[in-house]
Design an enzyme around this catalytic site. Structure first.
Site, PDB file in Angstrom:
ATOM      1  N   ASN A  78       0.885  -1.164   0.000  1.00  0.00           N
ATOM      2  CA  ASN A  78       0.000   0.000   0.000  1.00  0.00           C
ATOM      3  C   ASN A  78       0.928   1.221   0.000  1.00  0.00           C
ATOM      4  O   ASN A  78       1.715   1.402   0.929  1.00  0.00           O
ATOM      5  CB  ASN A  78      -0.840  -0.097   1.286  1.00  0.00           C
ATOM      6  CG  ASN A  78      -1.521   1.183   1.665  1.00  0.00           C
ATOM      7  OD1 ASN A  78      -1.686   2.093   0.847  1.00  0.00           O
ATOM      8  ND2 ASN A  78      -1.950   1.262   2.927  1.00  0.00           N
TER       9      ASN A  78
ATOM     10  N   GLU B  36      -4.093  -6.462  10.053  1.00  0.00           N
ATOM     11  CA  GLU B  36      -3.114  -5.420  10.352  1.00  0.00           C
ATOM     12  C   GLU B  36      -3.443  -4.803  11.704  1.00  0.00           C
ATOM     13  O   GLU B  36      -4.281  -3.879  11.783  1.00  0.00           O
ATOM     14  CB  GLU B  36      -3.156  -4.332   9.273  1.00  0.00           C
ATOM     15  CG  GLU B  36      -2.836  -4.838   7.893  1.00  0.00           C
ATOM     16  CD  GLU B  36      -2.416  -3.700   6.966  1.00  0.00           C
ATOM     17  OE1 GLU B  36      -1.238  -3.658   6.611  1.00  0.00           O
ATOM     18  OE2 GLU B  36      -3.248  -2.857   6.634  1.00  0.00           O
TER      19      GLU B  36
ATOM     20  N   GLY C  33       2.970   1.470  10.664  1.00  0.00           N
ATOM     21  CA  GLY C  33       3.591   2.775  10.472  1.00  0.00           C
ATOM     22  C   GLY C  33       4.793   3.023  11.368  1.00  0.00           C
ATOM     23  O   GLY C  33       5.253   2.138  12.104  1.00  0.00           O
TER      24      GLY C  33
HETATM   25  P1  13P Z   1       4.009  -0.463   7.431  1.00  0.00           P
HETATM   26  O1  13P Z   1       4.560  -1.720   6.827  1.00  0.00           O
HETATM   27  O2  13P Z   1       4.755   0.757   6.988  1.00  0.00           O
HETATM   28  O3  13P Z   1       3.866  -0.578   8.920  1.00  0.00           O
HETATM   29  O4  13P Z   1       2.526  -0.262   6.841  1.00  0.00           O
HETATM   30  C1  13P Z   1       1.676  -1.361   6.725  1.00  0.00           C
HETATM   31  C2  13P Z   1       0.416  -0.957   6.095  1.00  0.00           C
HETATM   32  O5  13P Z   1      -0.274  -0.053   6.517  1.00  0.00           O
HETATM   33  C3  13P Z   1      -0.008  -1.706   4.892  1.00  0.00           C
HETATM   34  O6  13P Z   1      -1.314  -1.380   4.558  1.00  0.00           O
END
Ligand code: 13P
Length: 265
Positions: free
Chosen positions: A10, A170, A176
């Site tokens: 994403n 997630e 993030g």
């Molecule tokens: P990160 O891998 O940067 O933590 O983000 C994951 C995410 O939000 C995928 O949709």
């Protein structure tokens, strides 16, 4: 039977048109020798880049997703994007209920359900994202939260459309820059709970629904996540935003999983 892997990224609100198209071309090029019988690759860039992104890649090598969608085909919904608009630019899948949509923009489970049903009826694959907050985890109600998100989010999904449902687990606290990745054991436990709930909803056919883990995936935790029996793929943010790094991560995951599984039999 050999396991099919799902790898996707994403791109959130990063990368302009030029950056998105060059990233996609490089990624497709670098991963060109990996059989798509064994792997499904997908990238979800920003809305304004979709048309250019769609025409610059072969969709049989990399599916293209949208980050959100309004369920209605048209209407007085300023700032929203409709399924017809996404069809027009060549979108293959729609991501629904990403943690940032739920927690920054206040989307609810019934809204995600309307989007899932609309995405399916417009021929898209629907990638429903679910995950508990840190507070919900601390109260010990992660499974209940995931079950609620699945049961409402997938309400009234027709079994004929099940082959176009994907799930991404997630956990909100793992995503993030401030996020901490879920431990592989915890991720596996939640994936098992997800699979159990899907089986309750859809019976034996639920086993074919891909369930991906996302949230601070990186080269250090890729191996221990991908070998978990109920994790079918990885949904990656920051660690995938350079094509070379994502290519390495994908190869590492496939290699580890194949080595692990050949040691098992
Ligand atoms: P990160 O891998 O940067 O933590 O983000 C994951 C995410 O939000 C995928 O949709």
């Amino acid at each position: 039977m050999k396991k099919r892997f799902y790898f996707g990224s994403n791109l959130k609100m990063y990368k302009n048109i030029k950056e998105t198209t060059s990233y996609l071309k490089e990624l497709v090029d670098l991963t060109g020798d990996i059989s798509r019988e064994d792997m499904t690759l997908f990238i979800i860039p920003s809305f304004p880049t979709l048309a250019s992104a769609s025409s610059c890649i072969d969709h049989s090598l990399c599916l293209l997703g949208a980050q959100n969608m309004h369920p209605a085909e048209q209407g007085q919904f300023t700032g929203e994007v409709s399924p017809l608009m996404l069809q027009e630019v060549g979108t293959d899948l729609v991501m629904i209920g990403h943690s940032e949509r739920r927690h920054v923009f206040g989307e609810t489970d019934p809204e995600e359900n309307a989007k899932v049903l609309s995405a399916l009826s417009h021929g898209f694959r629907a990638l429903l994202c679910i995950g508990e907050t840190a507070e919900e985890k601390a109260y010990g109600i992660s499974r209940e939260v995931l079950r609620t998100q699945l049961k409402i989010g997938l309400h009234n999904v027709n079994t004929k459309d099940l082959d176009r449902i994907w799930i991404a687990y997630e956990p909100v606290w793992s995503i993030g820059e401030q996020g901490t990745p879920a431990s592989p054991d915890y991720a596996q436990e939640m994936h098992r709970a997800i699979r159990k709930c899907l089986t309750e909803l859809f019976g034996d056919r639920a086993k074919d629904i891909p369930c991906l883990y996302g949230g601070s995936v990186n080269p250090q935790n890729t191996d221990s996540l991908i070998i978990q029996p109920d994790i079918d793929g990885l949904f990656v943010g920051r660690a995938a935003w350079e094509a070379q790094k994502f290519n390495s991560l994908i190869r590492q995951a496939i290699h580890t999983s194949e080595t692990f599984n050949s040691g098992r039999v």
